[in-house]
Design an enzyme around this catalytic site. Structure first.
Site, PDB file in Angstrom:
ATOM      1  N   GLU A  90       0.478  -1.202   0.095  1.00 13.52           N
ATOM      2  CA  GLU A  90       0.380   0.406   0.168  1.00 13.52           C
ATOM      3  C   GLU A  90       1.133   1.105   0.425  1.00 13.52           C
ATOM      4  O   GLU A  90       2.163   1.536   0.400  1.00 13.52           O
ATOM      5  CB  GLU A  90      -1.350   0.060   0.864  1.00 13.52           C
ATOM      6  CG  GLU A  90      -1.678  -1.036   1.298  1.00 13.52           C
ATOM      7  CD  GLU A  90      -2.766  -1.130   2.847  1.00 13.52           C
ATOM      8  OE1 GLU A  90      -4.173  -2.003   2.569  1.00 13.52           O
ATOM      9  OE2 GLU A  90      -2.566  -0.511   3.098  1.00 13.52           O
ATOM     10  N   CYS A 117       3.577   8.527   0.953  1.00 12.47           N
ATOM     11  CA  CYS A 117       3.939   7.495   2.362  1.00 12.47           C
ATOM     12  C   CYS A 117       4.620   6.438   1.716  1.00 12.47           C
ATOM     13  O   CYS A 117       3.562   5.936   0.595  1.00 12.47           O
ATOM     14  CB  CYS A 117       3.392   7.485   3.082  1.00 12.47           C
ATOM     15  SG  CYS A 117       3.381   6.700   4.362  1.00 12.47           S
ATOM     16  N   CYS A 124       6.833  -6.337   7.306  1.00 12.89           N
ATOM     17  CA  CYS A 124       8.060  -6.233   7.960  1.00 12.89           C
ATOM     18  C   CYS A 124       8.111  -7.250   8.740  1.00 12.89           C
ATOM     19  O   CYS A 124       7.520  -7.859  10.058  1.00 12.89           O
ATOM     20  CB  CYS A 124       7.527  -5.011   8.100  1.00 12.89           C
ATOM     21  SG  CYS A 124       8.738  -3.853   9.302  1.00 12.89           S
ATOM     22  N   CYS A 128       7.109  -4.724  15.383  1.00 14.91           N
ATOM     23  CA  CYS A 128       6.600  -3.381  16.733  1.00 14.91           C
ATOM     24  C   CYS A 128       4.738  -4.335  16.889  1.00 14.91           C
ATOM     25  O   CYS A 128       4.401  -4.081  16.052  1.00 14.91           O
ATOM     26  CB  CYS A 128       6.703  -2.323  16.149  1.00 14.91           C
ATOM     27  SG  CYS A 128       8.317  -2.053  15.281  1.00 14.91           S
ATOM     28  N   CYS A 131       1.644  -1.914  15.440  1.00 20.77           N
ATOM     29  CA  CYS A 131       1.464  -1.493  13.846  1.00 20.77           C
ATOM     30  C   CYS A 131       1.100  -3.210  13.063  1.00 20.77           C
ATOM     31  O   CYS A 131       1.774  -4.052  13.237  1.00 20.77           O
ATOM     32  CB  CYS A 131       3.490  -1.572  13.437  1.00 20.77           C
ATOM     33  SG  CYS A 131       4.013  -0.884  11.658  1.00 20.77           S
ATOM     34  N   GLY A 174       7.059  -1.733   6.176  1.00 15.75           N
ATOM     35  CA  GLY A 174       8.350  -2.097   5.957  1.00 15.75           C
ATOM     36  C   GLY A 174       9.624  -1.571   6.243  1.00 15.75           C
ATOM     37  O   GLY A 174       8.798   0.110   6.963  1.00 15.75           O
ATOM     38  N   GLU A 175      10.080  -1.623   6.475  1.00 17.15           N
ATOM     39  CA  GLU A 175      11.661  -1.452   7.557  1.00 17.15           C
ATOM     40  C   GLU A 175      13.302  -0.924   6.229  1.00 17.15           C
ATOM     41  O   GLU A 175      13.389  -1.767   5.996  1.00 17.15           O
ATOM     42  CB  GLU A 175      12.181  -1.734   8.728  1.00 17.15           C
ATOM     43  CG  GLU A 175      13.928  -1.852   9.102  1.00 17.15           C
ATOM     44  CD  GLU A 175      13.167   0.012   9.527  1.00 17.15           C
ATOM     45  OE1 GLU A 175      12.605   0.350  10.155  1.00 17.15           O
ATOM     46  OE2 GLU A 175      15.030   0.393   9.324  1.00 17.15           O
ATOM     47  N   SER A 206      12.267   7.173   7.259  1.00 15.74           N
ATOM     48  CA  SER A 206      12.088   6.855   8.765  1.00 15.74           C
ATOM     49  C   SER A 206      12.779   5.233   9.050  1.00 15.74           C
ATOM     50  O   SER A 206      12.545   3.971   8.558  1.00 15.74           O
ATOM     51  CB  SER A 206       9.841   6.599   8.971  1.00 15.74           C
ATOM     52  OG  SER A 206      10.036   6.026  10.607  1.00 15.74           O
ATOM     53  N   SER A 229      11.911   5.873  15.270  1.00 15.91           N
ATOM     54  CA  SER A 229      10.537   6.230  15.288  1.00 15.91           C
ATOM     55  C   SER A 229      11.401   4.975  17.362  1.00 15.91           C
ATOM     56  O   SER A 229      12.066   3.966  17.080  1.00 15.91           O
ATOM     57  CB  SER A 229      10.592   4.264  15.042  1.00 15.91           C
ATOM     58  OG  SER A 229       9.754   4.765  14.218  1.00 15.91           O
ATOM     59  N   LEU A 230      11.125   5.807  17.861  1.00 16.93           N
ATOM     60  CA  LEU A 230      11.373   4.816  19.658  1.00 16.93           C
ATOM     61  C   LEU A 230      10.578   5.022  20.412  1.00 16.93           C
ATOM     62  O   LEU A 230      10.672   3.673  20.720  1.00 16.93           O
ATOM     63  CB  LEU A 230      11.866   6.913  19.910  1.00 16.93           C
ATOM     64  CG  LEU A 230      13.100   6.785  21.270  1.00 16.93           C
ATOM     65  CD1 LEU A 230      14.444   5.970  21.013  1.00 16.93           C
ATOM     66  CD2 LEU A 230      13.566   8.139  21.740  1.00 16.93           C
ATOM     67  N   HIS A 231       9.416   5.439  20.095  1.00 21.34           N
ATOM     68  CA  HIS A 231       8.527   5.051  21.415  1.00 21.34           C
ATOM     69  C   HIS A 231       8.361   4.717  22.408  1.00 21.34           C
ATOM     70  O   HIS A 231       7.965   4.599  23.560  1.00 21.34           O
ATOM     71  CB  HIS A 231       7.417   3.682  20.415  1.00 21.34           C
ATOM     72  CG  HIS A 231       7.132   4.543  19.361  1.00 21.34           C
ATOM     73  ND1 HIS A 231       7.039   5.738  18.848  1.00 21.34           N
ATOM     74  CD2 HIS A 231       7.884   3.538  17.989  1.00 21.34           C
ATOM     75  CE1 HIS A 231       6.626   5.658  17.686  1.00 21.34           C
ATOM     76  NE2 HIS A 231       7.343   4.202  17.399  1.00 21.34           N
ATOM     77  N   ASN A 305      -2.190   5.219  16.044  1.00 21.97           N
ATOM     78  CA  ASN A 305      -3.442   5.090  15.263  1.00 21.97           C
ATOM     79  C   ASN A 305      -3.802   3.483  16.089  1.00 21.97           C
ATOM     80  O   ASN A 305      -3.317   2.502  16.268  1.00 21.97           O
ATOM     81  CB  ASN A 305      -3.526   4.573  14.241  1.00 21.97           C
ATOM     82  CG  ASN A 305      -2.956   6.784  13.948  1.00 21.97           C
ATOM     83  OD1 ASN A 305      -3.581   6.743  13.866  1.00 21.97           O
ATOM     84  ND2 ASN A 305      -1.606   6.307  13.061  1.00 21.97           N
ATOM     85  N   CYS A 348      -0.869   6.482   9.981  1.00 20.34           N
ATOM     86  CA  CYS A 348       1.086   5.421  10.845  1.00 20.34           C
ATOM     87  C   CYS A 348       0.438   3.808  11.041  1.00 20.34           C
ATOM     88  O   CYS A 348      -0.147   4.098  12.096  1.00 20.34           O
ATOM     89  CB  CYS A 348       1.901   5.793  10.969  1.00 20.34           C
ATOM     90  SG  CYS A 348       2.161   7.896  10.761  1.00 20.34           S
TER      91      CYS A 348
HETATM   92  N1  SAH Z   1       9.599   0.566   9.843  1.00 18.11           N
HETATM   93  C1  SAH Z   1       9.808   2.294   9.744  1.00 18.11           C
HETATM   94  C2  SAH Z   1       9.063   2.519   8.741  1.00 18.11           C
HETATM   95  C3  SAH Z   1       7.701   2.544   8.487  1.00 18.11           C
HETATM   96  S1  SAH Z   1       6.445   2.601  10.387  1.00 18.11           S
HETATM   97  C4  SAH Z   1       9.537   2.649  11.383  1.00 18.11           C
HETATM   98  O1  SAH Z   1       9.144   2.055  11.739  1.00 18.11           O
HETATM   99  O2  SAH Z   1      10.454   3.982  11.864  1.00 18.11           O
HETATM  100  C5  SAH Z   1       6.230   4.731  10.097  1.00 18.11           C
HETATM  101  C6  SAH Z   1       5.375   4.975  11.382  1.00 18.11           C
HETATM  102  O3  SAH Z   1       4.251   5.118  12.085  1.00 18.11           O
HETATM  103  C7  SAH Z   1       6.636   4.487  12.799  1.00 18.11           C
HETATM  104  O4  SAH Z   1       7.507   6.080  13.510  1.00 18.11           O
HETATM  105  C8  SAH Z   1       6.111   3.798  13.543  1.00 18.11           C
HETATM  106  O5  SAH Z   1       6.189   3.767  14.290  1.00 18.11           O
HETATM  107  C9  SAH Z   1       4.859   4.653  13.305  1.00 18.11           C
HETATM  108  N2  SAH Z   1       3.876   3.665  13.733  1.00 18.11           N
HETATM  109  C10 SAH Z   1       3.438   2.259  13.551  1.00 18.11           C
HETATM  110  N3  SAH Z   1       2.464   1.574  14.104  1.00 18.11           N
HETATM  111  C11 SAH Z   1       1.595   3.202  14.252  1.00 18.11           C
HETATM  112  C12 SAH Z   1       0.791   2.944  14.950  1.00 18.11           C
HETATM  113  N4  SAH Z   1      -0.519   2.389  15.390  1.00 18.11           N
HETATM  114  N5  SAH Z   1       0.402   4.368  15.346  1.00 18.11           N
HETATM  115  C13 SAH Z   1       0.639   5.499  14.962  1.00 18.11           C
HETATM  116  N6  SAH Z   1       2.190   5.520  14.052  1.00 18.11           N
HETATM  117  C14 SAH Z   1       2.745   3.629  14.409  1.00 18.11           C
HETATM  118 FE1  SF4 Z   2       8.259  -2.561  10.609  1.00 17.61          FE
HETATM  119 FE2  SF4 Z   2       7.813   0.352  11.438  1.00 17.61          FE
HETATM  120 FE3  SF4 Z   2       6.203  -1.357  11.801  1.00 17.61          FE
HETATM  121 FE4  SF4 Z   2       7.951  -1.156  12.721  1.00 17.61          FE
HETATM  122  S1  SF4 Z   2       7.108   0.475  12.949  1.00 17.61           S
HETATM  123  S2  SF4 Z   2       7.110  -3.268  12.687  1.00 17.61           S
HETATM  124  S3  SF4 Z   2       9.494  -1.757  12.026  1.00 17.61           S
HETATM  125  S4  SF4 Z   2       7.212  -1.202   9.501  1.00 17.61           S
END
Ligand code: SAH
Ligand code: SF4
Length: 356
Positions: A90, A117, A124, A128, A131, A174-175, A206, A229-231, A305, A348
């Site tokens: 997507e 995007c 991936c 996480c 996600c 994806g990463e 990212s 992406s730290l979180h 989200n 996201c």
């Molecule tokens: N894999 C990479 C890029 C794709 S994810 C990464 O993780 O950075 C893009 C962004 O969306 C990242 O910052 C990720 O942490 C964030 N993300 C993933 N799931 C999410 C969610 N449910 N709500 C908000 N942001 C989310």
């Molecule tokens: Fe992969 Fe980024 Fe989603 Fe983590 S947040 S599972 S690295 S796409």
């Protein structure tokens, strides 16, 4: 082979092997990336036999759009593509501002933006928990051409409205740093001055925080923006939601980011999905600020989200603002980002490539 998988050099080699003059390669390149042709028939400046040969030997349509969804405000479109082997990815177009207000149809007005995007893998491997892409697991890397083709798809679409792409974020499925070589090849192709000529400063990668690749990226001195992406600001808390933290701890990521800032003098963005009761307290914000102090950086926080595989909930607006204020009082700039495309699961972390 996919036409978008070629760079200028390999395309010239191919044209040589076909015993055509080298300038034909340049014409093909310009047709693809300047005129945004999408089929061999559109290359009317090429002799018919060469056009036929292109059509027979190369694939111009690697992405079959299966479905698109527009958000209720029409500003966000998600497209689901099927790849040649049946994998599904997507990509999302987000429109900001209204070009109709701006007396400018070139699409360059600063008040209006069109951000893509883009996905870099089908699925991936990073897992996480919050996600949707992580929840589906890893299927395969995308080729550089499959990454580029997503951009060209939207660029061709916007051209019909006399508009252009203004920003690209590699934040889809994806990463990107797990698919490093193809990612950088795609960036080089989009950036090529004889072709699409898309400024590196308008692209953002990212990453989940693969420390060695962050350093490699720093050494390459690219102008592309970097987001991490730290979180979570604590290893135990981060491991619970991001398994990659077993491999690269917060300290490893911070060290790599320091290296990046020293080498490039560029600001790093830290992404933070605010999850109610998990990582949104003022105490967490203070801990985060202590980790980031002294680093040229900025925090992008976004209320989580929803995804089907995770029960965590979004932080309220009040708590999000408190988080931001706490960070800023500690000297760390923070923006709360607007949630986009939630009604079509294009936000996201909501991309999972399913046709349900
Ligand atoms: N894999 C990479 C890029 C794709 S994810 C990464 O993780 O950075 C893009 C962004 O969306 C990242 O910052 C990720 O942490 C964030 N993300 C993933 N799931 C999410 C969610 N449910 N709500 C908000 N942001 C989310
Ligand atoms: Fe992969 Fe980024 Fe989603 Fe983590 S947040 S599972 S690295 S796409």
């Amino acid at each position: 082979m996919l036409i978008y998988d070629f760079d200028q050099k390999t395309l010239t080699d191919l044209v040589n092997r076909w015993e055509e003059p080298a300038y034909r390669a340049k014409q093909i390149w310009q047709g693809l990336y300047q005129h945004l042709y999408s089929t061999p028939e559109q290359f009317t400046n090429l002799p018919k036999p060469l056009r036929d040969r292109l059509a027979e030997s190369l694939d111009f349509t690697p992405l079959k759009p299966k479905l698109f969804l527009d958000s209720s405000d029409q500003m966000t479109r998600k497209t689901l593509f099927e790849l040649n082997d049946g994998e599904v990815i997507e990509s999302v177009l987000m429109r900001y501002g209204d070009p109709a207000d701006s007396h400018d149809t070139s699409g360059k007005d600063s008040r209006s933006r069109r951000t893509l995007c883009i996905s870099t893998q089908a699925g991936c491997a990073m897992g996480c928990v919050f996600c949707a892409t992580g929840q589906m697991g890893f299927n395969r890397h995308l080729t550089s051409g499959e990454i580029v083709a997503q951009v060209m798809y939207y660029a061709q679409m916007l051209k019909e409205e006399n508009l252009s792409v203004t920003n690209i974020v590699f934040m889809g499925m994806g990463e990107p740093f797990h698919n490093y070589d193809n990612m950088m090849a795609a960036i080089d192709r989009l950036n090529d001055a004889d072709g699409f000529n898309f400024g590196a400063r308008r692209m953002t990668i990212s990453t989940v925080g693969l420390a060695p690749q962050i350093k490699r990226f720093a050494d390459e001195h690219r102008q592309v923006n970097l987001a991490i992406s730290l979180h979570a600001a604590d290893d135990a808390e981060r491991v619970a939601i991001m398994p990659v933290n077993k491999r690269y701890k917060i300290g490893d990521v911070m060290e790599a980011c320091k290296y990046y800032v020293e080498k490039t003098h560029r600001r790093v963005t830290f992404e933070w999905a605010l999850i109610n009761g998990v990582n949104d307290s003022p105490e967490v914000a203070k801990k985060l600020a202590s980790k980031l102090r002294g680093l040229l950086c900025h925090v992008n926080a976004i209320p989580l989200n929803p995804t089907t595989g995770y029960s965590g909930e979004a932080t309220s607006r009040e708590r999000a603002n408190l988080f931001k204020e706490t960070l800023e009082q500690a000297g760390i700039p923070c923006t709360i980002r607007m949630r986009r495309g939630i009604d079509i699961a294009a936000g996201c972390g909501q991309l999972a490539g399913s046709i349900e």
